[in-house]
Enzyme design. Structure first.
Site, PDB file in Angstrom:
ATOM      1  NE  ARG A 179      66.452  28.418  44.816  1.00 17.62           N
ATOM      2  CZ  ARG A 179      67.738  28.329  44.719  1.00 17.62           C
ATOM      3  NH1 ARG A 179      68.562  28.371  43.374  1.00 17.62           N
ATOM      4  NH2 ARG A 179      68.427  28.071  45.767  1.00 17.62           N
TER       5      ARG A 179
ATOM      6  CB  SER B 199      65.567  26.998  37.439  1.00 19.91           C
ATOM      7  OG  SER B 199      65.843  27.178  38.397  1.00 19.91           O
TER       8      SER B 199
ATOM      9  CG  HIS C 124      69.822  19.008  36.342  1.00 20.83           C
ATOM     10  ND1 HIS C 124      68.672  19.239  36.828  1.00 20.83           N
ATOM     11  CD2 HIS C 124      70.760  19.656  36.980  1.00 20.83           C
ATOM     12  CE1 HIS C 124      69.178  20.318  37.702  1.00 20.83           C
ATOM     13  NE2 HIS C 124      70.256  20.436  37.789  1.00 20.83           N
TER      14      HIS C 124
ATOM     15  CG  MET D 112      72.652  21.747  44.586  1.00 15.59           C
ATOM     16  SD  MET D 112      72.625  22.891  45.589  1.00 15.59           S
ATOM     17  CE  MET D 112      71.298  23.952  44.964  1.00 15.59           C
ATOM     18  N   GLY D 113      70.321  17.888  42.695  1.00 13.52           N
ATOM     19  CA  GLY D 113      68.949  16.892  42.208  1.00 13.52           C
ATOM     20  C   GLY D 113      67.845  17.794  41.663  1.00 13.52           C
TER      21      GLY D 113
ATOM     22  CD  GLN E 294      75.523  25.304  46.349  1.00 17.34           C
ATOM     23  OE1 GLN E 294      76.290  24.728  46.385  1.00 17.34           O
ATOM     24  NE2 GLN E 294      74.905  25.790  45.394  1.00 17.34           N
TER      25      GLN E 294
ATOM     26  CE  LYS F 153      68.286  29.335  35.541  1.00 16.94           C
ATOM     27  NZ  LYS F 153      69.003  28.628  36.745  1.00 16.94           N
TER      28      LYS F 153
ATOM     29  CG  LEU G  47      68.792  15.169  38.471  1.00 19.07           C
ATOM     30  CD1 LEU G  47      69.294  13.954  37.903  1.00 19.07           C
ATOM     31  CD2 LEU G  47      69.725  16.398  38.683  1.00 19.07           C
ATOM     32  CG  HIS G  48      65.887  20.932  35.116  1.00 17.55           C
ATOM     33  ND1 HIS G  48      66.729  21.482  34.207  1.00 17.55           N
ATOM     34  CD2 HIS G  48      66.081  21.711  36.398  1.00 17.55           C
ATOM     35  CE1 HIS G  48      67.651  22.071  34.787  1.00 17.55           C
ATOM     36  NE2 HIS G  48      67.125  22.564  35.903  1.00 17.55           N
TER      37      HIS G  48
HETATM   38  O1  PAF Z   1      74.690  24.175  40.150  1.00 19.04           O
HETATM   39  C1  PAF Z   1      74.324  23.478  41.111  1.00 19.04           C
HETATM   40  O2  PAF Z   1      73.683  22.703  41.287  1.00 19.04           O
HETATM   41  C2  PAF Z   1      75.288  23.658  42.238  1.00 19.04           C
HETATM   42  O3  PAF Z   1      75.853  25.059  42.646  1.00 19.04           O
HETATM   43  C3  PAF Z   1      76.589  22.805  42.246  1.00 19.04           C
HETATM   44  C4  PAF Z   1      77.597  23.177  41.432  1.00 19.04           C
HETATM   45  C5  PAF Z   1      75.961  21.278  42.206  1.00 19.04           C
HETATM   46  C6  PAF Z   1      77.346  22.795  43.622  1.00 19.04           C
HETATM   47  O4  PAF Z   1      76.486  22.393  44.801  1.00 19.04           O
END
Ligand code: PAF
Length: 299
Positions: A191, A189, A37, A30-31, A61, A153, A33-34
């Protein structure tokens, strides 16, 4: 590295990869990025001929009270991470591309089994795993990857995705990559950016509780109860940490762990100063996922 935005472009790209007989790895994100990722992208780049990173903040979600609108976004920085880690394409669809009739419109959804999706985080985030499973299935259908990379995670998510790939017969290998942590143990994370310095300090209670649980599991005579107790003790000392759950579960079935001889994961979710955080540790590993820290109180 190239940006891909639309479905026709995805189809053309995938056809070209197939024609060339090359393997494809997908890293769904979901971008924002750290380093966690980055580890996923690097693992994909090592094992696959070509790598696509997908960046899509998936509205389905998030619950109505959750942080969809303020979820952190920084495409320019993300592209630099993808490029440095070895991605060939970055897929950045808009919502209309992923949900042509709108994210809330009646449409086919992927509903994971309740045993995987309704406990743990699912009990606090209604509908979350339907949103995750639906978007992951769409990404698999679009990109038809040979391998897909997910971070441990989001441990419950990995169980949901593994079941989804098996049940819907996607010919994809799901690769799980260990959690990357800050030097003090905090799980990376997107967040974490919400955490002010004091909240960030409080948030260390999660990884310290898991550490305490992991250490208790190594002691002679350890049982699921002693592991939970050790972790609970640490969390109880962190006054600002509102624990949602602390659970010791079977790593695949997510059922409560009966004996430490089974593959077990100790998982925690808590709200710290308004930010919901999750973390987990596998008890079966020969070593903890991070360096041994003193289990001092975070009060
Ligand atoms: O883990 C995430 O970042 C999201 O839940 C995913 C797997 C990209 C689905 O939107």
């Amino acid at each position: 590295m190239e940006l891909v935005r639309g479905v026709p472009e995805v189809r053309r790209t995938v056809a070209a990869v197939r024609r060339a007989g090359r393997s494809l790895g997908v890293v769904p994100t979901m971008g924002y990025l750290h380093a966690g990722h980055r580890a996923l992208i690097e693992a994909a780049a090592q094992a696959c001929d070509e790598v696509v990173v997908t960046i899509f903040v998936n509205p389905t979600q998030f619950g109505p009270q959750e942080d969809f609108n303020r979820y952190p976004r920084d495409l320019e920085a993300d592209l630099a991470v993808c490029e440095a880690a070895g991605a060939r394409w970055v897929f950045v669809p808009d919502t209309a591309t992923m949900y042509p009739t709108g994210p809330d419109a009646p449409a086919t959804r992927v509903v994971p089994p309740a045993s995987l999706s309704e406990g743990l985080c699912g009990a606090f985030r209604e509908g979350h795993f339907v949103g995750v499973a639906t978007v992951v299935a769409k990404l698999f259908a679009l990109w038809q990857p040979d391998r897909a990379y997910f971070g441990l995670k989001d441990f419950q998510q990995t169980a949901v995705v593994r079941a989804l790939a098996a049940d819907l017969m996607f010919p994809v290998q799901i690769v799980l990559v260990p959690t990357v942590r800050e030097a003090d143990g905090l799980a990376m994370s997107s967040r974490n950016v919400y955490l002010a310095p004091e909240a960030r300090r409080q948030a260390l209670a999660l990884s310290r509780a898991l550490q305490a649980g992991w250490e208790a599991a190594q002691l002679p005579g350890a049982t699921p109860a002693t592991v939970r107790e050790a972790a609970t003790l640490v969390l109880a000392q962190a006054s600002e940490v509102e624990v949602q759950y602390l659970a010791l579960v079977h790593e695949e079935a997510l059922t409560p762990l009966v004996a430490l001889s089974e593959p077990g994961v100790l998982a925690v979710a808590a709200v710290v100063a308004g930010t919901r955080l999750i973390d987990n540790v596998s008890l079966g590993g020969a070593a903890p996922l991070y360096g041994v820290l003193p289990c001092e109180a975070v009060s």
